[in-house]
Design a protein around this motif. Structure first.
Motif, short mmCIF file in Angstrom:
data_model
loop_
_atom_site.label_atom_id
_atom_site.label_comp_id
_atom_site.label_asym_id
_atom_site.label_seq_id
_atom_site.Cartn_x
_atom_site.Cartn_y
_atom_site.Cartn_z
N GLY A 142 -86.46 -14.56 -11.02
CA GLY A 142 -87.47 -15.18 -10.14
C GLY A 142 -87.85 -16.55 -10.67
N ILE A 189 -85.73 -24.52 -7.25
CA ILE A 189 -86.41 -25.13 -6.11
C ILE A 189 -87.08 -26.43 -6.53
CG2 ILE A 189 -88.38 -24.83 -4.55
CD1 ILE A 189 -87.41 -22.06 -4.03
N THR A 247 -81.27 -16.08 -6.05
CA THR A 247 -82.27 -15.33 -5.27
C THR A 247 -81.69 -13.99 -4.81
OG1 THR A 247 -81.92 -17.13 -3.72
CG2 THR A 247 -84.16 -16.61 -4.18
N HIS A 292 -81.94 -11.76 -7.69
CA HIS A 292 -83.35 -11.39 -7.86
C HIS A 292 -83.71 -10.27 -6.87
CE1 HIS A 292 -87.68 -11.84 -8.28
NE2 HIS A 292 -87.82 -12.29 -7.05
N ARG A 346 -82.35 -7.19 -8.24
CA ARG A 346 -83.17 -6.74 -9.39
C ARG A 346 -84.40 -5.99 -8.88
NH1 ARG A 346 -88.32 -6.32 -10.94
NH2 ARG A 346 -88.97 -8.46 -10.70
N VAL A 347 -85.08 -6.59 -7.91
CA VAL A 347 -86.29 -5.96 -7.38
C VAL A 347 -85.94 -4.61 -6.76
CG1 VAL A 347 -88.14 -6.17 -5.69
CG2 VAL A 347 -87.47 -8.17 -7.02
N GLY A 379 -89.10 -2.31 -7.28
CA GLY A 379 -90.27 -3.19 -7.22
C GLY A 379 -90.70 -3.56 -5.81
N ARG A 426 -96.42 -3.80 -3.77
CA ARG A 426 -95.43 -4.90 -3.73
C ARG A 426 -94.73 -5.02 -2.38
NH1 ARG A 426 -95.41 -2.60 -8.83
NH2 ARG A 426 -95.90 -4.11 -10.46
N TRP A 459 -92.17 -8.07 -1.02
CA TRP A 459 -90.77 -7.87 -0.65
C TRP A 459 -90.48 -8.64 0.66
CZ3 TRP A 459 -86.15 -6.06 -2.29
CH2 TRP A 459 -85.20 -5.74 -1.33
N GLY A 485 -90.51 -12.28 0.07
CA GLY A 485 -89.25 -12.62 -0.60
C GLY A 485 -88.11 -12.74 0.40
N LEU A 486 -88.02 -11.78 1.32
CA LEU A 486 -86.95 -11.83 2.32
C LEU A 486 -87.03 -13.12 3.13
CD1 LEU A 486 -86.69 -8.26 3.89
CD2 LEU A 486 -85.09 -9.38 2.35
N HIS A 493 -96.17 -15.91 -2.96
CA HIS A 493 -95.31 -14.92 -3.64
C HIS A 493 -95.78 -14.74 -5.10
CE1 HIS A 493 -91.59 -12.61 -3.79
NE2 HIS A 493 -91.13 -13.28 -4.82
N VAL A 516 -94.95 -7.70 -13.14
CA VAL A 516 -93.74 -7.04 -12.64
C VAL A 516 -93.85 -5.53 -12.86
CG1 VAL A 516 -92.23 -9.00 -12.99
CG2 VAL A 516 -92.51 -7.33 -14.81
N ILE A 517 -93.05 -4.80 -12.09
CA ILE A 517 -93.09 -3.34 -12.20
C ILE A 517 -92.56 -2.91 -13.58
CG2 ILE A 517 -90.82 -3.11 -11.07
CD1 ILE A 517 -92.06 -0.49 -9.87
C1 HEM Z 1 -87.46 -18.71 -3.56
C2 HEM Z 1 -87.17 -17.53 -3.88
C3 HEM Z 1 -87.96 -16.65 -4.82
C4 HEM Z 1 -88.71 -17.00 -5.91
C5 HEM Z 1 -88.97 -18.39 -6.47
C6 HEM Z 1 -89.25 -15.77 -6.46
C7 HEM Z 1 -90.01 -15.68 -7.60
C8 HEM Z 1 -90.44 -14.51 -8.18
C9 HEM Z 1 -90.99 -14.35 -9.50
C10 HEM Z 1 -91.16 -15.48 -10.50
C11 HEM Z 1 -91.33 -13.05 -9.66
C12 HEM Z 1 -91.91 -12.43 -10.94
C13 HEM Z 1 -90.90 -11.66 -11.76
C14 HEM Z 1 -89.46 -11.97 -11.72
O1 HEM Z 1 -89.06 -13.02 -12.24
O2 HEM Z 1 -88.69 -11.16 -11.20
C15 HEM Z 1 -91.00 -12.36 -8.43
C16 HEM Z 1 -91.22 -11.04 -8.17
C17 HEM Z 1 -90.93 -10.43 -6.99
N1 HEM Z 1 -90.10 -10.91 -6.00
FE1 HEM Z 1 -89.47 -12.80 -5.86
N2 HEM Z 1 -88.84 -14.72 -5.67
C18 HEM Z 1 -88.03 -15.22 -4.67
C19 HEM Z 1 -87.36 -14.49 -3.71
C20 HEM Z 1 -87.51 -13.14 -3.54
C21 HEM Z 1 -86.69 -12.31 -2.68
C22 HEM Z 1 -85.47 -12.79 -1.89
C23 HEM Z 1 -87.21 -11.04 -2.75
C24 HEM Z 1 -86.74 -9.79 -2.06
C25 HEM Z 1 -86.57 -9.64 -0.84
C26 HEM Z 1 -88.33 -11.08 -3.64
C27 HEM Z 1 -89.18 -10.02 -3.92
C28 HEM Z 1 -89.99 -9.96 -5.02
C29 HEM Z 1 -90.81 -8.83 -5.35
C30 HEM Z 1 -91.00 -7.56 -4.50
C31 HEM Z 1 -91.40 -9.12 -6.58
C32 HEM Z 1 -92.32 -8.19 -7.39
C33 HEM Z 1 -91.38 -7.32 -8.16
C34 HEM Z 1 -91.99 -6.61 -9.31
O3 HEM Z 1 -93.21 -6.60 -9.42
O4 HEM Z 1 -91.22 -6.03 -10.11
N3 HEM Z 1 -88.47 -12.36 -4.14
N4 HEM Z 1 -90.43 -13.27 -7.55
#
Ligand code: HEM
Ligand code: HEM
Length: 432
Positions: free
Chosen positions: A39, A46, A99, A102, A105-106, A111, A116, A120, A123-124, A204, A214-215
């Motif tokens: 993430g 970006i 991404t 990522h 991973r989630v 997660g 959360r 999600w 994120g999509l 986000h 994070v989870i």
């Molecule tokens: C520009 C794109 C994105 C950025 C900059 C971003 C950034 C982050 C960061 C920094 C975190 C914290 C922990 C980690 O590094 O995993 C995170 C968590 C998370 N992201 Fe993203 N993300 C992006 C895209 C997405 C996408 C495509 C999804 C899924 C559809 C998503 C779903 C989530 C969820 C559900 C969490 C919480 C997960 C947890 O608590 O374990 N994100 N994201």
């Protein structure tokens, strides 16, 4: 955790990073394989895109008579112009890959449930915006590659029933790629999409904090809490430096493509969609367009969107793949699905298809419904087989079938990008 955040202050400040994080975090959250920093990497990419994009804007001119020459000028006469363009190009590619990883991973750490759910979905949405950013950027150099890739990419829209054509014409500002398209894409690329991405990204991050970070797997041992600085910040710094080094190596040694100036009268052979749509283009080689470019992609988008709302009958575990047997099932499935997809592609390429075998049938049935039913039967049998072989729980089954579809899609993309040559015939990459 939140109470310690409010009562205590970090001993030192490490700039803006500390405002994104709580002052203290659980030690467990530090393990690299928890998130692989994906993430954070996406966020850094970006930021790089914003900086290099603004630099490119100083020279770029979004008009068909000038765009191509402005890129040539930038590459040949501007100090570090080529390098900046290369960085922007490679970060665009990495952004999609990172991404996507990522997202995986989630998904595989569970997660996306309870607090959360919304994140999600956000994120999509971010993922879709990143694909759009790449796609709109693709046209800007206005060379043959750009012109024809966008022509093919937008033609996929035609297969959306009823409204597809209108959407396509609306996006193109006409019935083919033209001066309006370039201006529309430019405005989306350098204004609308960056603003949307920035806003959603901030939201986000906020939601990650709101969910308590994070989870993590539930553990019985008392969680030790450590200050974010230097523990997390130093780790993030190392990951950021490593990523920047990789980007620079790519940008120094591999130039962003630039063919001859766009010529609407002379199409490229093969005419390929941008690489992130190559999976869909590959599906088009095997299924009726309605199935390949509409039914399958929308079914996948629907499933991903609905995922957090499905009752999986289990609490999220925070453990990669939930259990050891589910991990084994995932590995087995990734290999099976990849091999199977490859074999099906070869069968469809070299043996007569149903359209040839059953010429009296409507092509929607012979080339659409019949192959789709065959694929669905294969998926169904695999579902039954894997359930029996590994006696998986419902959550683990959903996860395993996700691996099945994802692996197939990755193989389709690889074949589309590297193994399709002139007239879209299958060939080895070194013969293309
Ligand atoms: C520009 C794109 C994105 C950025 C900059 C971003 C950034 C982050 C960061 C920094 C975190 C914290 C922990 C980690 O590094 O995993 C995170 C968590 C998370 N992201 Fe993203 N993300 C992006 C895209 C997405 C996408 C495509 C999804 C899924 C559809 C998503 C779903 C989530 C969820 C559900 C969490 C919480 C997960 C947890 O608590 O374990 N994100 N994201
Ligand atoms: C998520 C963010 C972004 C992504 C994924 C992205 C992606 C791309 C891609 C793939 C290209 C085509 C490059 C090539 O291969 O030739 C491009 C070009 C371009 N982008 Fe971006 N971009 C982003 C943000 C921005 C921003 C914020 C700006 C400016 C405000 C910008 C300005 C430009 C310009 C002027 C070009 C044309 C120059 C060229 O093609 O080399 N981009 N972008």
């Amino acid at each position: 955790m939140h109470s310690s955040e409010n009562n205590s202050k970090p001993k030192r400040f490490a700039g803006i990073l500390l405002h994104l994080h709580p002052a203290f975090i659980k030690e467990e959250a530090l393990a690299f394989n928890r998130t692989f920093g994906l993430g954070g990497m996406a966020a850094l990419l970006i930021v790089i895109q914003f900086i290099t994009g603004i630099m490119l804007r100083f020279y770029y001119e979004p008009f068909p008579q000038k765009a191509y020459d402005s890129i040539l000028l930038l590459q040949n006469n501007v100090l570090f112009g080529q390098l900046i363009r290369n960085i922007h190009h490679w970060c665009g590619v990495f952004l999609v890959v990172i991404t996507f990883l990522h997202l995986l991973r989630v998904f595989f750490t569970g997660g996306f449930q309870s607090s959360r759910k919304i994140n999600w979905l956000i994120g999509l949405l971010l993922f879709v915006l990143i694909i759009f950013s790449n796609f709109t950027g693709y046209l800007l150099p206005w060379d043959q590659l750009a012109y024809w890739a966008v022509t093919v990419g937008t033609s996929l829209l035609e297969y959306i029933p009823l409204i597809g054509n209108s959407i396509r014409e609306f996006i193109l500002g006409g019935d083919e790629v033209n001066a309006n398209t370039l201006l529309i894409f430019y405005n989306f690329h350098t204004a609308v999409l960056p603003i949307l991405i920035l806003l959603l990204m901030v939201y986000h991050f906020w939601r990650v904090r709101k969910a308590g970070g994070v989870i993590l797997p539930k553990s019985n041992s008392a969680n030790s809490i450590v200050p974010t600085y230097p523990n997390l910040v130093y780790r993030e710094f190392i990951v950021a430096l490593a990523l920047i080094a990789v980007v620079l190596v790519f940008a120094v040694f591999l130039n962003a493509p630039l063919l001859s100036k766009a010529n609407p009268d002379f199409s490229l052979n093969p005419t390929k969609a941008p690489w992130y749509f190559a999976g869909i283009q590959e599906l088009l080689m095997h299924f009726h367009p309605f199935v390949a470019a509409f039914l399958i992609p929308f079914a996948i988008i629907f499933c991903l969107t609905a995922l957090p709302f499905v009752n999986l009958k289990e609490e999220p575990s925070g453990i990669w793949f939930h259990s050891d047997k589910a991990k084994r099932a995932a590995k087995f499935t990734a290999i099976t699905s990849s091999v199977l997809t490859f074999i099906l592609i070869l069968i469809n390429e070299y043996l007569p298809d149903f359209e040839t075998l059953l010429p009296w049938l409507n092509s929607f049935i012979s080339n659409g419904i019949i192959p789709l039913v065959i694929v669905l039967c294969i998926v169904w049998f695999y579902y039954k087989f894997i359930l029996k072989k590994f006696s998986l729980s419902y959550l683990e089954l959903v996860q395993t079938m996700f691996v099945f579809v994802t692996s197939a899609f990755i193989i389709l993309t690889i074949v589309g990008v590297f193994f399709r040559g002139i007239d879209m015939e299958l060939n080895f990459p070194w013969n293309l």
